[in-house]
Write a protein that holds these residues in place. Structure first.
Motif, PDB file in Angstrom:
ATOM      1  N   HIS A 159     -10.462  -2.847  -0.544  1.00  0.00           N
ATOM      2  CA  HIS A 159      -9.665  -3.529  -1.563  1.00  0.00           C
ATOM      3  C   HIS A 159      -8.329  -3.996  -0.986  1.00  0.00           C
ATOM      4  O   HIS A 159      -7.898  -5.126  -1.237  1.00  0.00           O
ATOM      5  CB  HIS A 159      -9.441  -2.592  -2.746  1.00  0.00           C
ATOM      6  CG  HIS A 159      -8.606  -3.181  -3.840  1.00  0.00           C
ATOM      7  ND1 HIS A 159      -9.066  -4.154  -4.686  1.00  0.00           N
ATOM      8  CD2 HIS A 159      -7.313  -2.955  -4.197  1.00  0.00           C
ATOM      9  CE1 HIS A 159      -8.109  -4.502  -5.532  1.00  0.00           C
ATOM     10  NE2 HIS A 159      -7.040  -3.786  -5.261  1.00  0.00           N
ATOM     11  N   GLN A 160      -7.691  -3.145  -0.191  1.00  0.00           N
ATOM     12  CA  GLN A 160      -6.417  -3.527   0.423  1.00  0.00           C
ATOM     13  C   GLN A 160      -6.605  -4.682   1.409  1.00  0.00           C
ATOM     14  O   GLN A 160      -5.788  -5.607   1.462  1.00  0.00           O
ATOM     15  CB  GLN A 160      -5.796  -2.324   1.143  1.00  0.00           C
ATOM     16  CG  GLN A 160      -5.420  -1.162   0.236  1.00  0.00           C
ATOM     17  CD  GLN A 160      -4.334  -1.529  -0.764  1.00  0.00           C
ATOM     18  OE1 GLN A 160      -3.603  -2.493  -0.581  1.00  0.00           O
ATOM     19  NE2 GLN A 160      -4.241  -0.753  -1.834  1.00  0.00           N
ATOM     20  N   ILE A 187     -14.804   6.896  -0.515  1.00  0.00           N
ATOM     21  CA  ILE A 187     -13.605   6.578  -1.302  1.00  0.00           C
ATOM     22  C   ILE A 187     -12.577   5.868  -0.432  1.00  0.00           C
ATOM     23  O   ILE A 187     -11.948   4.880  -0.852  1.00  0.00           O
ATOM     24  CB  ILE A 187     -13.013   7.867  -1.910  1.00  0.00           C
ATOM     25  CG1 ILE A 187     -14.008   8.491  -2.895  1.00  0.00           C
ATOM     26  CG2 ILE A 187     -11.682   7.584  -2.590  1.00  0.00           C
ATOM     27  CD1 ILE A 187     -13.562   9.813  -3.469  1.00  0.00           C
ATOM     28  N   GLN A 188     -12.402   6.350   0.806  1.00  0.00           N
ATOM     29  CA  GLN A 188     -11.469   5.695   1.736  1.00  0.00           C
ATOM     30  C   GLN A 188     -11.886   4.255   2.011  1.00  0.00           C
ATOM     31  O   GLN A 188     -11.071   3.332   1.979  1.00  0.00           O
ATOM     32  CB  GLN A 188     -11.406   6.468   3.050  1.00  0.00           C
ATOM     33  CG  GLN A 188     -10.399   7.602   3.078  1.00  0.00           C
ATOM     34  CD  GLN A 188     -10.332   8.243   4.450  1.00  0.00           C
ATOM     35  OE1 GLN A 188     -11.363   8.532   5.073  1.00  0.00           O
ATOM     36  NE2 GLN A 188      -9.141   8.478   4.945  1.00  0.00           N
ATOM     37  N   SER A 230       0.542   5.696  -0.152  1.00  0.00           N
ATOM     38  CA  SER A 230      -0.301   6.883  -0.133  1.00  0.00           C
ATOM     39  C   SER A 230       0.595   8.099   0.089  1.00  0.00           C
ATOM     40  O   SER A 230       1.739   7.956   0.525  1.00  0.00           O
ATOM     41  CB  SER A 230      -1.355   6.775   0.972  1.00  0.00           C
ATOM     42  OG  SER A 230      -2.241   7.866   0.916  1.00  0.00           O
ATOM     43  N   ASP A 258     -13.721   2.212   0.221  1.00  0.00           N
ATOM     44  CA  ASP A 258     -13.537   1.349  -0.956  1.00  0.00           C
ATOM     45  C   ASP A 258     -12.071   0.977  -1.128  1.00  0.00           C
ATOM     46  O   ASP A 258     -11.733  -0.180  -1.398  1.00  0.00           O
ATOM     47  CB  ASP A 258     -14.045   2.056  -2.215  1.00  0.00           C
ATOM     48  CG  ASP A 258     -15.564   2.036  -2.298  1.00  0.00           C
ATOM     49  OD1 ASP A 258     -16.175   1.208  -1.593  1.00  0.00           O
ATOM     50  OD2 ASP A 258     -16.134   2.840  -3.051  1.00  0.00           O
ATOM     51  N   SER A 259     -11.187   1.957  -0.965  1.00  0.00           N
ATOM     52  CA  SER A 259      -9.758   1.684  -1.112  1.00  0.00           C
ATOM     53  C   SER A 259      -9.264   0.742  -0.025  1.00  0.00           C
ATOM     54  O   SER A 259      -8.532  -0.220  -0.294  1.00  0.00           O
ATOM     55  CB  SER A 259      -8.982   3.004  -1.075  1.00  0.00           C
ATOM     56  OG  SER A 259      -7.595   2.772  -1.069  1.00  0.00           O
ATOM     57  N   GLN A 296       0.840  -1.195   0.000  1.00  0.00           N
ATOM     58  CA  GLN A 296       0.000   0.000   0.000  1.00  0.00           C
ATOM     59  C   GLN A 296       0.877   1.248   0.000  1.00  0.00           C
ATOM     60  O   GLN A 296       1.879   1.307   0.708  1.00  0.00           O
ATOM     61  CB  GLN A 296      -0.902   0.011   1.233  1.00  0.00           C
ATOM     62  CG  GLN A 296      -1.717  -1.255   1.434  1.00  0.00           C
ATOM     63  CD  GLN A 296      -2.337  -1.322   2.805  1.00  0.00           C
ATOM     64  OE1 GLN A 296      -3.229  -0.539   3.135  1.00  0.00           O
ATOM     65  NE2 GLN A 296      -1.887  -2.255   3.626  1.00  0.00           N
TER      66      GLN A 296
END
Length: 744
Positions: free
Chosen positions: A500-501, A493-494, A236, A496-497, A234
């Motif tokens: 996925h992680q 959005i957070q 960011s 969903d991300s 990951q």
């Protein structure tokens, strides 16, 4: 009235297997393993041997044991030059397939040309004892080896335990099975049943506050500094600091997912954007997650300063520079959240990460995986279709995988599993897969899913035992997610991300287990591709919306019939009810709730008799065109040819055009409401505000009950007092301007 064949074919079917649940029986198995059919097995545990005679020229032996029952034969591993070997291996022979009356256990010496017999032990199957859990395991005994003539050999003994049992036996999961006699080597581990646990997941919150005393290489320019954070796979980064100095500030949160045990540190690098696509590293720090504070609520943790390290290359060597740059952080492991690793529509666990915040369980869920019927061939072997099926079930952190039944379109597993339940509004997911690794292909093969179109039926027995009805009913008043999701919410959005992680972490961890639960299996069970475009799902969701709106449409049609006096008696009764409610408005709410109560009681007759399940008709799985399914399961990015991609792109443009039109029509109606008082059409707005003034005066001087009575009688007036032209308010609304005439 008979159902259509298709409705019968895809309906949930009730079966009557011979299981112990709900019956009174003296068999102990029915108390603990009563959701599946009993399957009898002959178990042979080969423990060890001692004082084996030498068979080679050197006087040593390379022993192994062969367990033979009719046409079935299982072998242990062999040892080189060892006269006192230990195997501790177990063999299970299905009683349904036993065609012999004698069990042979042979100890042989491994040889290049022909293996020599060291000795054997024979058992009459009628003499084999029966064991039923929870009886203690049968103690193995020493047996003197015999030669082919039945005479005792001079030296050599074998420790064995032989008994009749069921699939509830502790030895069952790790035993060699006669059902999979063709599987050998590494493939044996890949066919066994196994229980897996998902790793414990945490949200890592990194609040990057500021940095101090940075040393950019070019001191003549204002630095454009940002922070990049990496945790495993990951990555960011923050935005570029608005204070373009050597002491930049951000006060920005970055979120990651981490799994216990924490193997990888959090890496922070402070970088300067010196040119487009060119960044200079100003400092770096590594933070091990083991030392990070764990937070259970929304209270902020203490801030900390971390030194930044920088390496420079001097004479071709990497050297660390000592300087005073540092970064100010607030970092914690957020245990008050539930780390979402599956779709929220069918979550199986909603508890927070921190165990201290868990509430007591409300019951036990038991699942019996009995069998499957009518499976389709998934691969070809020796010129014919075959399927090696196993079942996977997932609830909460616990995953279970049944053993693989080799080469069968109607496998019988008869395995039972249990889970603790903490929330009634959760879902258990069950999938059937074809094993692509039973012959030791390593990573070359994939375990194919059996699904989407009807490719067979699976027989399950499910039981939920509630420990406290009051606690379970109380759960319906509680928030679905832990309170941190509402006190300090994460953006869509957070989420969903991070979801996925989390899915990637779970699939990688379970793929590293022994035997592995394959990555493709985990991703399918977690529905990793749920966010991808699917023509089939789009159709299904459209018809779901129409199903929801159909009740409103039916009410509208019924009211239209009332207004048009299709049934005069019903219309008169509605008039009387309306007049009563207008004269006695305090009866309105009691009437509404009483009406809903009566509807609920009336619908009780048609309540669902079966548990919810995957509905192929609702999913439009059977009606989907083959190309639509091929598009749904295509990789991302696509691997298809340009002609197919062009055709699909044109089809998507056509659908998007219709959606665009509908959205535009909705926007038009909304803009017409806005234009009532926006003076975009001065004449229309003048008429509307004048009407509002007159209506305000009239409603002020006229009792509300009189206004409501007159309005209701006008709406319900007889058809002879109506005309087919649109009403004046509707004509006025349709003439209002919208912004569609200003669009290109």
């Amino acid at each position: 009235m008979q159902k259509s064949p298709q409705a019968i074919d895809f309906a949930l079917k009730e079966t009557s297997p011979k299981i112990g649940a709900g019956s009174i029986t003296g068999d102990k198995l029915s108390c603990t393993y009563d959701l599946v059919e009993q399957m009898q097995y002959l178990y042979v545990r080969v423990v060890k041997a001692k004082d084996l005679p030498g068979k080679d020229v050197t006087g040593s032996c390379d022993p192994y044991v062969e367990v033979k029952l009719g046409n079935y034969k299982g072998t242990t591993k062999h040892f080189e030059k060892k006269s006192n070997p230990e195997w501790n291996q177990c063999f299970a022979f299905s009683k349904d397939r036993i065609q012999a009356s004698v069990l042979e256990v042979l100890v042989k010496d491994k040889d290049v040309v022909l293996d020599d017999l060291i000795g054997r032990v024979m058992f009459d199957l009628n003499e084999v004892p029966k064991r039923i859990p929870p009886d203690s395991p049968l103690a193995p005994q020493w047996y003197r080896l015999e030669d082919r003539k039945g005479d005792k050999v001079k030296t050599g003994e074998l420790m064995l335990a032989v008994w009749m049992g069921t699939q509830a036996d502790e030895a069952f999961p790790d035993a060699w099975h006669s059902d999979a006699a063709t599987v050998s080597g590494e493939g044996v581990a890949n066919i066994r049943s196994k229980v897996y646990l998902s790793p414990k997941l945490w949200y890592v919150r990194v609040n990057i506050i500021e940095a101090q005393d940075l040393l950019p290489s070019d001191k003549s320019r204002f630095p454009e500094v940002f922070v990049k954070a990496i945790l495993g796979n990951q990555a960011s980064r923050t935005r570029i600091s608005q204070s373009k100095t050597i002491n930049p500030m951000w006060n920005e949160d970055l979120m990651f997912v981490a799994a216990e045990p924490f193997e990888e540190p959090l890496i922070l690098t402070v970088e300067d954007r010196v040119a487009p696509n060119k960044d200079e590293v100003l400092g770096k720090c590594l933070i091990p997650l083991q030392a990070v504070q764990r937070r259970l609520d929304h209270k902020p943790v203490n801030t900390r300063w971390f030194n930044l390290e920088k390496h420079v290359i001097v004479d071709g060597e990497k050297k660390e520079t000592k300087f005073s740059s540092r970064i100010h952080l607030r970092i914690c492991l957020d245990g008050g959240y539930h780390v979402l690793d599956e779709s929220t529509h069918y979550s199986s666990d909603l508890r927070p990460t921190a165990k201290q915040l868990w509430k007591p369980s409300i019951g036990i869920l038991e699942l019996g995986v009995l069998s499957a019927h009518g499976l389709t061939p998934m691969k070809t072997k020796d010129g014919r279709g075959t399927t090696d099926a196993y079942c996977v079930a997932k609830y909460g952190q616990k995953w279970v995988r049944t053993r693989t039944i080799v080469d069968s379109f109607g496998p019988r597993w008869n395995e039972q599993y249990t889970w603790e339940v903490f929330d009634p509004c959760t879902v258990i997911t069950v999938g059937v897969f074809d094993n692509g690794h039973i012959h030791g292909q390593g990573g070359g093969g994939k375990d194919s899913r059996i699904g989407v179109r009807k490719m067979g039926e699976v027989q399950l027995a499910v039981r939920f035992t509630c420990s406290s009805l009051i606690n379970m009913l109380h759960m319906y008043s509680q928030p679905l997610l832990p309170k941190m999701h509402y006190i300090h919410p994460l953006s869509v959005i957070q989420l969903d991300s991070l979801r996925h992680q989390a899915m990637q972490i779970v699939s990688i961890r379970l793929n590293r287990a022994e035997p592995p639960l394959r990555k493709e299996v985990v991703e399918y069970m977690l529905d990793v591709d749920s966010h991808m475009w699917s023509m089939r799902r789009s159709k299904a969701n459209f018809f779901r919306i129409m199903g929801v709106l159909s009740s409103l449409i039916s009410v509208g049609k019924w009211f239209d019939q009332i207004c048009n006096w299709k049934n005069p008696l019903t219309t008169i009764l509605i008039h009387i009810l309306f007049i009563i409610l207008v004269l006695y408005p305090e009866l309105i709410l009691p009437t509404v709730f009483l009406y809903l109560f009566l509807i609920g009681i009336w619908n009780f007759r048609w309540r669902p008799r079966h548990p919810p399940h995957m509905d192929t008709r609702l999913s439009h799985a059977e009606a989907a065109h083959p190309d639509e399914l091929d598009e749904e399961f295509d990789t991302f990015p696509t691997t298809k040819g340009s002609d197919i991609v062009r055709m699909r792109y044109d089809r998507l443009r056509s659908i998007a055009g219709r959606v665009q039109t509908v959205i535009g029509d909705l926007a038009t109606q909304g803009e017409r409401f806005q234009s009532l008082i926006s003076w975009r059409d001065p004449r229309a707005t003048t008429l509307f505000v004048t009407f509002c003034l007159i209506a305000a005066i009239v409603l002020y001087v006229t009792p509300f009950q009189v206004v409501a009575l007159l309005a209701g009688i006008y709406v319900l007036r007889h058809p002879r007092f109506r005309h087919k032209l649109p009403s004046v308010p509707l004509n006025f609304f349709r003439r209002l301007p919208a912004r569609s005439d200003s669009m290109l």
